[in-house]
Motif scaffolding. Structure first.
Motif, short mmCIF file in Angstrom:
data_model
loop_
_atom_site.label_atom_id
_atom_site.label_comp_id
_atom_site.label_asym_id
_atom_site.label_seq_id
_atom_site.Cartn_x
_atom_site.Cartn_y
_atom_site.Cartn_z
N THR A 39 -2.75 -13.97 10.01
CA THR A 39 -3.98 -14.63 9.12
C THR A 39 -4.65 -13.43 9.16
O THR A 39 -5.05 -12.74 9.87
CB THR A 39 -4.34 -15.87 10.14
OG1 THR A 39 -5.01 -15.25 11.12
CG2 THR A 39 -3.85 -16.95 10.28
N TYR A 40 -5.43 -13.53 7.82
CA TYR A 40 -6.51 -12.58 7.64
C TYR A 40 -7.66 -13.39 7.26
O TYR A 40 -7.78 -14.30 6.19
CB TYR A 40 -6.07 -11.67 6.40
CG TYR A 40 -7.14 -10.95 5.65
CD1 TYR A 40 -7.52 -9.90 6.32
CD2 TYR A 40 -7.58 -11.77 4.63
CE1 TYR A 40 -8.89 -9.36 5.58
CE2 TYR A 40 -8.79 -10.88 3.95
CZ TYR A 40 -9.24 -9.77 4.27
OH TYR A 40 -10.02 -9.27 3.59
N LEU A 41 -8.76 -13.38 7.73
CA LEU A 41 -10.07 -14.10 7.56
C LEU A 41 -11.12 -12.96 7.21
O LEU A 41 -11.46 -12.54 8.18
CB LEU A 41 -10.39 -14.89 8.70
CG LEU A 41 -11.46 -15.84 8.53
CD1 LEU A 41 -11.12 -17.06 7.47
CD2 LEU A 41 -11.67 -16.55 9.94
N PRO A 42 -11.39 -13.12 5.98
CA PRO A 42 -12.72 -12.29 5.58
C PRO A 42 -14.03 -13.14 5.81
O PRO A 42 -14.35 -14.18 5.62
CB PRO A 42 -12.49 -12.05 4.11
CG PRO A 42 -12.07 -13.33 3.49
CD PRO A 42 -11.08 -13.72 4.67
N PRO A 67 -7.79 -18.83 13.04
CA PRO A 67 -7.83 -17.45 12.39
C PRO A 67 -9.25 -17.00 12.80
O PRO A 67 -9.44 -15.85 12.59
CB PRO A 67 -7.68 -18.01 11.13
CG PRO A 67 -8.19 -19.33 10.67
CD PRO A 67 -7.88 -20.03 12.16
N VAL A 68 -10.05 -17.94 13.70
CA VAL A 68 -11.23 -17.44 13.88
C VAL A 68 -11.01 -17.02 15.47
O VAL A 68 -10.40 -17.58 16.21
CB VAL A 68 -12.45 -18.65 13.99
CG1 VAL A 68 -13.63 -18.14 14.47
CG2 VAL A 68 -12.38 -19.25 12.43
N LEU C 185 -13.14 -21.40 4.55
CA LEU C 185 -12.27 -20.75 5.85
C LEU C 185 -10.83 -20.93 5.14
O LEU C 185 -10.05 -19.78 5.20
CB LEU C 185 -12.40 -21.69 7.08
CG LEU C 185 -11.77 -20.90 8.21
CD1 LEU C 185 -12.54 -20.73 9.40
CD2 LEU C 185 -10.34 -21.53 8.78
N GLN C 188 -10.64 -18.83 1.75
CA GLN C 188 -10.70 -17.31 1.61
C GLN C 188 -9.65 -16.72 2.38
O GLN C 188 -9.58 -15.37 2.49
CB GLN C 188 -12.33 -16.95 2.05
CG GLN C 188 -13.45 -17.50 1.30
CD GLN C 188 -13.10 -16.77 -0.07
OE1 GLN C 188 -12.94 -15.86 -0.41
NE2 GLN C 188 -13.56 -18.07 -1.22
N MET C 189 -9.27 -17.76 3.37
CA MET C 189 -8.18 -16.88 4.44
C MET C 189 -6.85 -16.74 3.85
O MET C 189 -6.46 -17.28 2.70
CB MET C 189 -7.93 -18.06 5.41
CG MET C 189 -6.75 -17.68 6.36
SD MET C 189 -6.81 -18.75 7.78
CE MET C 189 -5.74 -20.08 6.97
N LEU C 348 -18.94 -20.44 12.95
CA LEU C 348 -17.82 -21.46 13.23
C LEU C 348 -17.61 -21.38 14.73
O LEU C 348 -17.63 -20.21 15.49
CB LEU C 348 -16.53 -20.53 12.54
CG LEU C 348 -16.43 -20.67 11.05
CD1 LEU C 348 -15.36 -19.71 10.79
CD2 LEU C 348 -16.03 -22.16 10.91
#
Ligand SMILES: Cc1ncc(C[n+]2csc(CCOP(=O)(O)OP(=O)(O)O)c2C)c(N)n1
Ligand code: SF4
Lengths: 187, 250, 363
Positions: A39-42, A67-68, C185, C188-189, C348
């Motif tokens: 996962t890639y989370l900007p 993803p956090v 979330l 944009q993920m 978050l």
């Protein structure tokens, strides 16, 4: 997490414009090519432009939940505000990779993590490509962590960079290699 | 000679958040300067629209109200009807006024509301990251007109000032630019005039200001300034389009 | 066949695995579901959808209109779907608020279409950080009148794609607007995505569509019923439809439920975070499970009820100050304790923070 399971997460952070999102994208794409879950989370700063930017990449051999990430295994920080924000969060015995061109290594305080400094801007300038400091950082980081094969990063450039910049792929590859060589040459 | 760039009293002394080379800051100063000139700071109520200028409440040392996207002129009409003794103005982008808020804009003008609209036309959606606006020029590439604005599917750029000038309700309509000192002086006079009309209860006043958005035009500040001159002004001619000499009811 | 008439899914290209953004996955799914009509108005954090479609629809012969507002967008959509074509709009919370009147008309006139809400935080202009504050708006109608929308809540990029395909099918099957409810979330993920063909569904012929009354009686699409009893009959008919959805379309994911003593209930982005928390709890030896509603309407009431025969502790985790928790409470047995952990917009929660809450209630 289970011991037979590969699971690693990284936060990449810096000023907007330092190219930290590209680093995250390349790591995620490379790991995906190698068959991993990613996962890639900007996350962008509130300021529209010139604010801070960071992204979280999770790489795993199994499906990924969050993803956090609250406590990353590694943080790659390109500027001082990012150091201040992320150093306290790194897991014990995790890795803090700092851009020592913009951050004095003595600014760090943790004793229970590995701190690895690379002057990525200087290296990039010395090699005639000041704009590719992020690629130098990526090469050095990946050489240090061996998260993905270098070649997977090279292949990913074509997918991650906008077509307008495809003519720059060779110089990006070179910058990644220079970063990796710098780490290899360390005692 | 009067200094244009002395910091007006009714601007709070903090740096603008706008991008380098953005003209919103200059337009803000023009409005502030007019308020100072008429010494109406304490009786002015501003209505902020949604766009890059939404943070107006941080800069103007006057009472400011935030309106939903596009509705600033209706909100301002409401304020004015409740307090006719106050000076009420809106500051709206082209997305805000010429797209989503066009109905409110037209009807506010048509009712001859005694308010002032400052229309910040940069031909693009700044805040949301460079999408096409109703005032985007033909052929101009934006993130939602990737092949350039094409009138067959996107229509033509709207000339708001001309349109509002046709309405019986409008009292003062002008279009100005701030891309060079000469234009800036004219802009300053026009904004001042607009507020004067309101103070004299002449009815609806409207000043369209052509602004550069270097960030979303993908240009340096200098290039963007040049583009205002070479591309925008030819399509959006400057000048006073309408100036009523007497109030309607006289 | 008229080009926008809905029909079979376009044959997919080589289903290569790509790293894609959630918002773009929706746009790709729309194209792959042969939705070639898009109407929308820019708003963060969903602009990737119109930007992607403005680039790719022209080559497919589709139509992309950047409307002057969300009010126009939803009514363009109403018109397009009345012709039987697949069509969509996307927006974010304040824009979706403006669309409510149109959505109510579409539900009343029984028009199928896709509405995407990549929600942001409110109320008012709020902010652009992820939020689940639109749960009530999405599941309780939002607009006026006694109607329901099909609401799907993806929690991965692949689901953004899959559920968009499904939403078009369900909308057509039930002649009802369908909504994808995501947030910044999920939007944009980036995650790996395979544009795989969506399962075929037998869909009714759109004989109600307005195509010109050639060789048939004119069709009428409307929501105004003034004759005695007509409107109540119409409302009962709609109700039947919603009941059928409740019977046939409920979808949810359950994770570690078999021996659970405490169940976490969460949807969308918070389900992702909670899933890791549940794994962490299991590592500490706590018997914790997760129930993730995929359809927010119809809601998995029965699944929750069945679970509550056995599990007496529930923890609802949401990115708001308490909305879905009401549905959990309505679904479970009376003797169940339903706790809530929520976050107003801003930061978050991390999996560790949710774990902290699990520990607190697990006892
Ligand atoms: C109902 C609603 N729709 C969309 C938006 C998103 N939005 C914020 S600002 C804006 C337009 C900005 O453009 P403009 O008015 O030209 O002002 P600028 O930023 O260029 O100064 C939009 C569409 C919103 N806030 N509310
Ligand atoms: S995006 Fe454009 S309009 Fe907005 S502050 Fe920057 S230059 Fe000004």
């Amino acid at each position: 997490m289970n011991s037979d399971r590969f699971y690693y997460n990284i936060i990449v952070a810096g000023f907007g414009g330092q190219g930290v999102m590209v680093i995250g994208n390349l790591l995620a794409n490379a790991a995906m090519i190698e068959g991993k879950y990613v996962t890639y989370l900007p996350v962008y700063g509130v300021e529209m432009r010139g604010g801070t930017a960071n992204c979280t990449v999770v790489i795993s051999s199994q499906q990924i939940g969050s993803p956090v990430v609250g406590k990353p295994h590694a943080a790659l920080v390109m500027n001082l505000p990012s150091l201040i924000k992320y150093e306290p969060l790194i897991l014990p015995s995790g890795l803090l990779f700092i851009n020592s061109s913009l951050i004095e290594p003595k600014e760090t305080y943790r004793k229970d993590i590995e701190i690895f400094s690379v002057p990525v801007n200087e290296i990039a300038i010395d090699n005639g490509s000041p704009k590719l400091a992020n690629m130098v950082a990526l090469g050095a980081f990946n050489q240090k962590t061996k998260l993905v094969q270098m070649n997977s990063l090279f292949v990913s450039l074509e997918k991650v960079l906008d077509e307008r910049y495809h003519h720059l792929i060779p110089s990006n590859i070179k910058a990644i290699e220079i970063g990796a060589k710098f780490v290899q040459s360390l005692p | 000679m009067e200094l244009v760039f002395k910091r007006p009293e009714c601007l709070i002394d903090i740096p603008f958040h706008f991008c380098p080379g953005c003209h919103h800051g200059i337009a803000h100063r023009l409005v502030a300067e007019a308020i100072d000139y008429f010494k109406i700071r304490e009786k002015t109520i501003g209505v902020a629209s949604v766009g890059c200028s939404v943070f107006m409440y941080d800069y103007f040392n006057v009472d400011v109200l935030e309106a939903p996207h596009g509705r600033a002129s209706a909100v301002a009409s409401g304020v004015k009807r409740a307090r006719k003794d106050r000076i009420v103005f809106t500051y709206q982008g082209d997305g805000d006024l010429a797209a989503i808020g066009i109905a409110e804009g037209i009807h506010t003008a048509n009712r001859g509301e005694n308010i002032t609209i400052i229309f910040a036309n940069n031909g693009i959606y700044g805040m949301t990251g460079g999408q096409m606006a109703p005032t985007t020029l033909l052929g101009q590439k934006t993130s939602t007109s990737p092949y350039g604005r094409d009138f067959t599917s996107d229509g033509y750029p709207i000339r708001m000032a001309e349109m509002l000038a046709t309405l019986e309700g409008s009292a003062f309509v002008a279009r100005v630019a701030v891309n060079n000192p000469a234009n800036l002086m004219k802009a300053k006079r026009a904004v001042r005039k607009a507020f004067q009309m309101q103070i004299e209860e002449m009815g609806f006043s409207f000043v369209e200001i052509l602004l550069a958005c270097p960030t979303n035009w993908g240009m340096t500040a200098l290039e963007a300034n040049r583009r205002v001159e070479e591309e925008m002004i030819p399509y959006f001619p400057l000048g006073i389009l309408k100036e009523r000499k007497m109030a309607d009811y006289l | 066949m008229w080009p926008f008439e809905c029909g079979e899914i376009v044959e997919n290209q080589e289903p290569e695995k790509i790293l894609a953004k959630g918002n773009e996955a929706i746009a790709m799914a729309a194209m792959d579901s042969r939705c070639l009509l898009y109407f929308g108005y820019p708003i963060t954090p969903q602009n990737d959808i119109p930007e992607y479609l403005s680039k790719h629809l022209p080559a497919l012969g589709g139509e992309f209109i950047q409307a002057e507002s969300e009010i126009a967008s939803i009514n363009l959509l109403l018109g397009a779907s009345a012709t039987g074509a697949r069509a969509m709009t996307s927006s974010s919370s304040p824009g979706i608020s403006l669309m409510q009147e149109g959505i109510s008309y579409m539900a009343g006139s029984e028009l199928p279409a896709l509405i995407v809400n990549i929600s942001r935080s409110g109320p008012g202009l709020g902010g652009i950080s992820p939020s689940q504050g639109d749960y009530f708006q999405a599941t309780r109608g939002g607009g006026h009148g006694d109607y329901r929308m099909i609401v799907l809540a993806p929690s991965s990029v692949q689901e953004m794609y899959d559920l968009t395909c499904l939403a078009f099918n369900l909308a057509d099957k039930y002649r009802n607007p369908a909504m994808i409810l995501g947030d910044a979330l999920i939007g944009q993920m980036k995650e790996p995505l395979i544009r795989r063909k969506c399962a075929k569904m037998d869909l009714p012929v759109k004989d109600w569509a307005l195509t010109g009354a050639q060789g048939r009686k004119p069709n009428r699409l409307k929501s105004l019923y003034l004759q005695d009893g007509e409107l109540s009959e119409h409302n009962w008919k709609l109700h039947q439809k919603y009941e059928q959805m409740k019977k046939e379309e409920v979808r949810f994911e359950s994770f570690f439920t078999e021996d659970a003593k405490l169940m976490v209930a969460a949807f969308g982005s918070m389900a992702r975070v909670s899933k890791t928390s549940v794994e962490l709890a299991r590592e500490e030896g706590m018997k914790v499970g997760l129930l993730r509603p995929i359809t927010l309407f119809p809601y998995p009431e029965k699944a929750l009820y069945d679970l509550s025969q056995r599990v007496k502790l529930f923890l609802t985790v949401e990115l708001n100050t308490g909305q879905m928790v009401e549905d959990v409470k309505l679904s479970v047995e009376r003797d169940v304790q339903v706790y809530f952990y929520g976050r107003p917009p801003g930061s978050l929660p991390s999996p560790e923070e949710v774990l902290e809450e699990i520990r607190k209630y697990y006892g």
